[in-house]
Design a protein around this motif. Structure first.
Motif, PDB file in Angstrom:
ATOM      1  N   THR A 145     -14.482   2.324  44.601  1.00  0.00           N
ATOM      2  CA  THR A 145     -14.594   3.773  44.692  1.00  0.00           C
ATOM      3  C   THR A 145     -13.484   4.380  43.848  1.00  0.00           C
ATOM      4  O   THR A 145     -12.629   3.675  43.333  1.00  0.00           O
ATOM      5  CB  THR A 145     -14.465   4.270  46.148  1.00  0.00           C
ATOM      6  OG1 THR A 145     -13.223   3.815  46.700  1.00  0.00           O
ATOM      7  CG2 THR A 145     -15.610   3.771  47.012  1.00  0.00           C
ATOM      8  N   THR A 197     -11.501  -0.169  36.129  1.00  0.00           N
ATOM      9  CA  THR A 197     -12.647  -1.036  36.394  1.00  0.00           C
ATOM     10  C   THR A 197     -12.242  -2.506  36.326  1.00  0.00           C
ATOM     11  O   THR A 197     -12.734  -3.317  37.104  1.00  0.00           O
ATOM     12  CB  THR A 197     -13.804  -0.758  35.406  1.00  0.00           C
ATOM     13  OG1 THR A 197     -13.328  -0.904  34.070  1.00  0.00           O
ATOM     14  CG2 THR A 197     -14.356   0.639  35.602  1.00  0.00           C
ATOM     15  N   ASP A 252     -18.321   0.486  41.107  1.00  0.00           N
ATOM     16  CA  ASP A 252     -18.164   1.801  41.729  1.00  0.00           C
ATOM     17  C   ASP A 252     -19.497   2.254  42.300  1.00  0.00           C
ATOM     18  O   ASP A 252     -20.502   2.247  41.595  1.00  0.00           O
ATOM     19  CB  ASP A 252     -17.635   2.841  40.738  1.00  0.00           C
ATOM     20  CG  ASP A 252     -17.023   4.039  41.442  1.00  0.00           C
ATOM     21  OD1 ASP A 252     -17.777   4.777  42.126  1.00  0.00           O
ATOM     22  OD2 ASP A 252     -15.813   4.246  41.334  1.00  0.00           O
ATOM     23  N   LYS A 261     -10.907  -3.652  39.607  1.00  0.00           N
ATOM     24  CA  LYS A 261     -11.959  -3.809  40.613  1.00  0.00           C
ATOM     25  C   LYS A 261     -12.760  -5.093  40.369  1.00  0.00           C
ATOM     26  O   LYS A 261     -13.054  -5.839  41.303  1.00  0.00           O
ATOM     27  CB  LYS A 261     -12.896  -2.597  40.597  1.00  0.00           C
ATOM     28  CG  LYS A 261     -12.227  -1.300  41.003  1.00  0.00           C
ATOM     29  CD  LYS A 261     -13.213  -0.158  40.897  1.00  0.00           C
ATOM     30  CE  LYS A 261     -12.553   1.173  40.786  1.00  0.00           C
ATOM     31  NZ  LYS A 261     -13.516   2.274  40.687  1.00  0.00           N
TER      32      LYS A 261
END
Length: 137
Positions: free
Chosen positions: A55, A35, A76, A38
């Motif tokens: 994703t 995470t 996500d 991202k």
């Protein structure tokens, strides 16, 4: 995820340089495990692309937002697949893999399914996202 031999933070600069004058809307599906990776990519691209969504982890996050410079972001978007599952796979086969640390053939779970995603409302004039709505059905 160690799939790429190149650094995605470096590679995206080359990609954007090639396409930025050719596209009205730029969307990045960042398929990554962590995470933090991202989130960092979202801030890195804030104002340079229109949408960044993550994703791979199959769990919809509750952090959908429009960043300071206009990029729509979510860590996500979730998954589409069986609700009683481990990222879509049979619960018992998944537990056995973790319990024994031995390879176990993944088997697709069965039963009631869920649909996760996002609806990005885009301003026709500016091509910027005005609103993000989470889909969880």
């Amino acid at each position: 995820m160690n799939v790429l031999s190149e650094n995605p933070f470096i590679m995206i600069n080359d990609i954007l340089e090639e396409i930025e004058d050719k596209a009205d809307l730029i969307i990045l599906d960042f398929h990554a495990e962590a995470t933090a990776e991202k989130i960092a990519m979202g801030y890195y691209l804030d104002g340079r692309v229109d949408i960044v969504f993550g994703t791979h982890t199959h769990v919809q996050t509750a952090d959908a937002q429009i960043l300071e410079n206009g990029t729509a972001y979510i860590t996500d978007i979730g998954m589409t697949g069986p609700k009683k599952s481990v990222i879509g796979m049979d619960v018992f086969a998944s537990i056995k893999r973790f319990e024994t640390t031995l390879p176990e053939k993944y088997k697709l779970a069965e039963g009631l399914c869920v649909l996760n995603g996002c609806i990005f409302e885009i301003d026709d004039t500016t091509c910027r996202v005005k609103k993000i709505e989470l889909l969880n059905m």
